[in-house]
Design a protein around this motif. Structure first.
Motif, PDB file in Angstrom:
ATOM      1  N   HIS A 532      48.787 -17.997  82.314  1.00 29.45           N
ATOM      2  CA  HIS A 532      50.177 -17.530  82.209  1.00 29.45           C
ATOM      3  C   HIS A 532      51.078 -18.070  83.323  1.00 29.45           C
ATOM      4  O   HIS A 532      52.282 -17.774  83.332  1.00 29.45           O
ATOM      5  N   LEU A 533      50.528 -18.835  84.248  1.00 36.92           N
ATOM      6  CA  LEU A 533      51.335 -19.410  85.319  1.00 36.92           C
ATOM      7  C   LEU A 533      52.089 -20.622  84.764  1.00 36.92           C
ATOM      8  O   LEU A 533      51.489 -21.644  84.426  1.00 36.92           O
ATOM      9  N   GLU A 534      53.415 -20.516  84.671  1.00 38.64           N
ATOM     10  CA  GLU A 534      54.222 -21.556  84.042  1.00 38.64           C
ATOM     11  C   GLU A 534      54.618 -22.633  85.047  1.00 38.64           C
ATOM     12  O   GLU A 534      55.796 -22.807  85.395  1.00 38.64           O
ATOM     13  N   VAL A 535      53.604 -23.365  85.519  1.00 37.44           N
ATOM     14  CA  VAL A 535      53.830 -24.550  86.330  1.00 37.44           C
ATOM     15  C   VAL A 535      52.967 -25.658  85.739  1.00 37.44           C
ATOM     16  O   VAL A 535      52.107 -25.413  84.891  1.00 37.44           O
ATOM     17  N   GLU A 580      60.537 -26.537  94.099  1.00 37.06           N
ATOM     18  CA  GLU A 580      61.304 -25.560  93.328  1.00 37.06           C
ATOM     19  C   GLU A 580      61.936 -24.511  94.243  1.00 37.06           C
ATOM     20  O   GLU A 580      61.472 -24.271  95.368  1.00 37.06           O
ATOM     21  N   ASP A 584      62.615 -18.831  92.026  1.00 41.62           N
ATOM     22  CA  ASP A 584      62.099 -19.219  90.708  1.00 41.62           C
ATOM     23  C   ASP A 584      60.576 -19.245  90.704  1.00 41.62           C
ATOM     24  O   ASP A 584      59.934 -18.766  89.762  1.00 41.62           O
ATOM     25  N   LEU A 585      60.004 -19.795  91.758  1.00 39.26           N
ATOM     26  CA  LEU A 585      58.546 -19.866  91.831  1.00 39.26           C
ATOM     27  C   LEU A 585      57.945 -18.472  91.949  1.00 39.26           C
ATOM     28  O   LEU A 585      56.921 -18.170  91.333  1.00 39.26           O
ATOM     29  N   ASP A 587      59.146 -15.760  90.681  1.00 40.99           N
ATOM     30  CA  ASP A 587      59.217 -15.158  89.346  1.00 40.99           C
ATOM     31  C   ASP A 587      58.066 -15.630  88.470  1.00 40.99           C
ATOM     32  O   ASP A 587      57.460 -14.844  87.722  1.00 40.99           O
ATOM     33  N   GLN A 588      57.770 -16.919  88.536  1.00 38.00           N
ATOM     34  CA  GLN A 588      56.670 -17.468  87.744  1.00 38.00           C
ATOM     35  C   GLN A 588      55.332 -16.862  88.149  1.00 38.00           C
ATOM     36  O   GLN A 588      54.508 -16.500  87.303  1.00 38.00           O
ATOM     37  N   ARG A 591      55.004 -13.163  86.946  1.00 43.14           N
ATOM     38  CA  ARG A 591      54.624 -13.016  85.538  1.00 43.14           C
ATOM     39  C   ARG A 591      53.127 -13.281  85.345  1.00 43.14           C
ATOM     40  O   ARG A 591      52.467 -12.600  84.551  1.00 43.14           O
ATOM     41  N   ALA A 592      52.599 -14.234  86.069  1.00 41.43           N
ATOM     42  CA  ALA A 592      51.164 -14.517  85.969  1.00 41.43           C
ATOM     43  C   ALA A 592      50.342 -13.370  86.537  1.00 41.43           C
ATOM     44  O   ALA A 592      49.287 -13.014  85.991  1.00 41.43           O
TER      45      ALA A 592
END
Length: 601
Positions: A532-535, A580, A584-585, A587-588, A591-592
């Motif tokens: 789920h980590l959006e990177v 980044e 923003d980072l 937040d990502q 979520r993870a």
């Protein structure tokens, strides 16, 4: 998902250094060689995956000088590096098979001699039966001596256009008398370097050197740019200037963001330590190549002695020390107790070539007691080689306590993840300085391809300002993760039990770097977090964009228990922080973490 499985990382890049493995299951499938992922792989980390253009060039060579049904080839930039590969294969096969392992050497065609100011690349090819591909793969992976994809493009075009021809009487390379060791079974490799992919398409864009932006163009525009900028072949002068600027940045002579002309015009000054100049910096095609050849040069300078690998290392360093030369003693914990044992051995009369260590280590970010190590080296006459890739010389200055400092320029020095490079710096005040300079002068080959040097120079211009931002962001993210009940441990120099050793070498304005690792209380939490980590996700580190991987799975899939015995857990997730915005980072990552918390429930 920021990039499809098997796509280049960064996206739309011809010579991407990383490849997208965006889920935990994709990483497992990659290690297992499952067909569904093999079909999707368009690129990979260059020492583990043969770039499609190099595969195509190898097929052309075998078509001309071998049997395409039964033979394969590994490609190198010089006869000397090819001879390393051939000798290694011969050491592992029956002697009756030796005639089947041969080198075909290509040189610029005679009619190109009228162009003295252009690059004319030689090419040395080791041809062997396909059943020995797994042996050749070990050389490609561990030595880092293989050709780069940009050199491969150039040579493929030159071969097809008649600018590259077979050398019927190549100069003989003196064969080393050193013995090879097979090393532990877990390091003997499986499959050829092409097992990951057979064929595949080359992405259709590459970075534009003519501007300061990092946007990509289509391949036709890029080819036109190269033609207009360099002519039919690349300019020797431009490549040499780029290499000089890179060496000056590594030496620490340049500490500001400047372009090539300013870098060359800047008045010479002292580097990281008094007396250090760019003439003490040697460039290589990759970071691993700098380590491999440093070891070879030390063997040439000091004779066939065992080495020491101190601390849990990047695995190919250990493999190099075990497979080439008399072997090594491995201290995987890098602890005070390990140093006690080493000192006892030394007091008992054992002698060593060199101690290789990382500062800090990867992936646990532990720092060795370098001052004690160097004191032992001075007393008992062995060299100290420090890999500063993770720390980088803007954050730390380890050169005064090392004889040679090596680094992967592929990582944060470049940042763009589109070119490979490495360096070795000799300490001008080290006890072996004169001996090492003489041996480097005799043994060193500059095999860094001209166009790769141009990319390295361009990418590294803003190195200083990038490091500061990455340091600050990573400190923020790791401090926040330390407070999360979902996270079991955070591995980062600032929070390490070895922090005191890191602080001994931290520069006045230096930070703790952009790399950290985290572990979880269960595999399910680790998998959920990673998925789920959006990177962007894939191998490598030090990129201008945040990059993550389940490091232990990728580096030690077939030896997880062995890695765990040194504290490297199988569910470890490594994160390399990019440029980044910190919010923003965060937040990502949040979520993870939420996904991981649900997996725990």
């Amino acid at each position: 998902m920021l990039q499809d499985v098997g796509g280049p990382v960064p996206p739309n890049t011809d010579h991407a250094v990383s490849v997208s493995l965006p889920t935990w299951s994709a990483n497992v499938a990659y290690e297992e060689g499952e067909p569904w992922i093999v079909r999707k792989m368009k690129c990979g980390y260059p020492r583990f995956f043969i770039h499609p253009v190099i595969q195509e060039l190898a097929r052309e060579v075998v078509k001309l000088h071998g049997n395409t049904e039964t033979e394969a080839a590994s490609l190198f930039p010089s006869l000397k590096t090819a001879s390393v590969c051939r000798s290694f294969i011969l050491s592992r096969i029956p002697s009756r098979e030796s005639p089947r392992i041969r080198i075909v050497n290509f040189v610029p065609a005679p009619h190109t001699e009228s162009r003295p100011q252009t690059i004319r690349s030689p090419l040395s090819c080791v041809i062997y039966p396909t059943e020995y591909a797994s042996i050749a793969k070990q050389v490609w992976q561990h030595s880092g001596n293989g050709i780069s994809s940009r050199r491969g493009e150039f040579c493929l075009s030159a071969l097809r256009d008649g600018f590259l021809v077979e050398d019927k009487e190549p100069a003989q390379v003196e064969q080393s008398s050193q013995k090879f060791s097979k090393g532990p079974r877990r390091y003997q490799g499986r499959g050829s370097a092409n097992d990951i992919v057979r064929g595949g398409s080359v992405p259709a864009s590459a970075p534009d050197l003519s501007t300061e932006n990092t946007e990509t163009q289509d391949s036709r525009e890029y080819a036109q740019f190269i033609e207009e900028r360099f002519g039919r072949n690349l300019s020797v002068l431009l490549a040499d200037q780029a290499k000089q600027a890179v060496r000056r940045r590594i030496a620490g002579v340049l500490t500001a963001n400047v372009d090539l002309s300013e870098a060359l015009d800047e008045a010479s000054g002292e580097g990281r330590v008094a007396g250090l100049t760019d003439s003490d910096v040697f460039l290589f095609p990759s970071g691993m190549c700098s380590i491999f050849n440093t070891h070879q040069i030390l063997l040439a300078a000091r004779g066939p002695l065992k080495s020491i690998c101190f601390g849990f290392p990047y695995i190919d360093t250990l493999k190099t020390l075990e497979k080439w030369g008399p072997g090594c003693v491995f201290y995987g914990h890098g602890s005070a107790e390990d140093l006690d044992d080493l000192e006892s051995r030394l007091e008992g009369g054992e002698r060593f070539l060199a101690l290789f260590t990382e500062f800090p280590g990867n992936p646990l970010l532990k720092s060795p007691d370098l001052k004690r190590i160097y004191a032992l080296a001075q007393k008992y006459d062995f060299a100290v080689v420090v890999d500063e890739t993770v720390g980088n010389f803007l954050n730390i200055n380890v050169l005064p306590y090392a004889d040679i400092v090596v680094s992967s320029l592929t990582k944060v020095f470049s940042g763009d993840s589109n070119v490979m490079g490495g360096s070795a710096v000799i300490n001008p005040h080290g006890r072996y300085y004169q001996e090492l300079r003489a041996t480097f002068s005799r043994e060193y080959e500059d095999n860094l391809w001209a166009e790769d040097a141009v990319f390295l120079e361009r990418n590294s211009r803003d190195f200083v300002s990038r490091i500061e931002k990455i340091n600050n962001t990573t400190e923020d993210i790791t401090a926040w993760l330390k407070e999360s009940p979902v996270v079991k441990d955070v591995y980062y120099p600032k929070y390490s039990t070895s922090r005191v050793f890191y602080e001994d070498f931290r520069t006045p304005n230096g930070g703790y770097g952009g790399l950290f690792s985290i572990t979880f209380h269960s595999d399910a939490e680790a998998i959920a977090f990673f998925d789920h980590l959006e990177v962007l996700k894939g191998p490598s580190l030090g990129t201008n964009f945040t990059l993550s991987s389940p490091y232990t799975l990728l580096a030690h899939y077939n030896e997880l228990d062995w890695a765990a015995s040194f504290g490297v857990e199988s569910n470890l997730v490594r994160i390399s922080v990019g440029l980044e915005d910190v919010s923003d980072l965060r937040d990502q990552v949040q979520r993870a973490l939420a996904a991981a918390a649900k997996a725990k429930d």
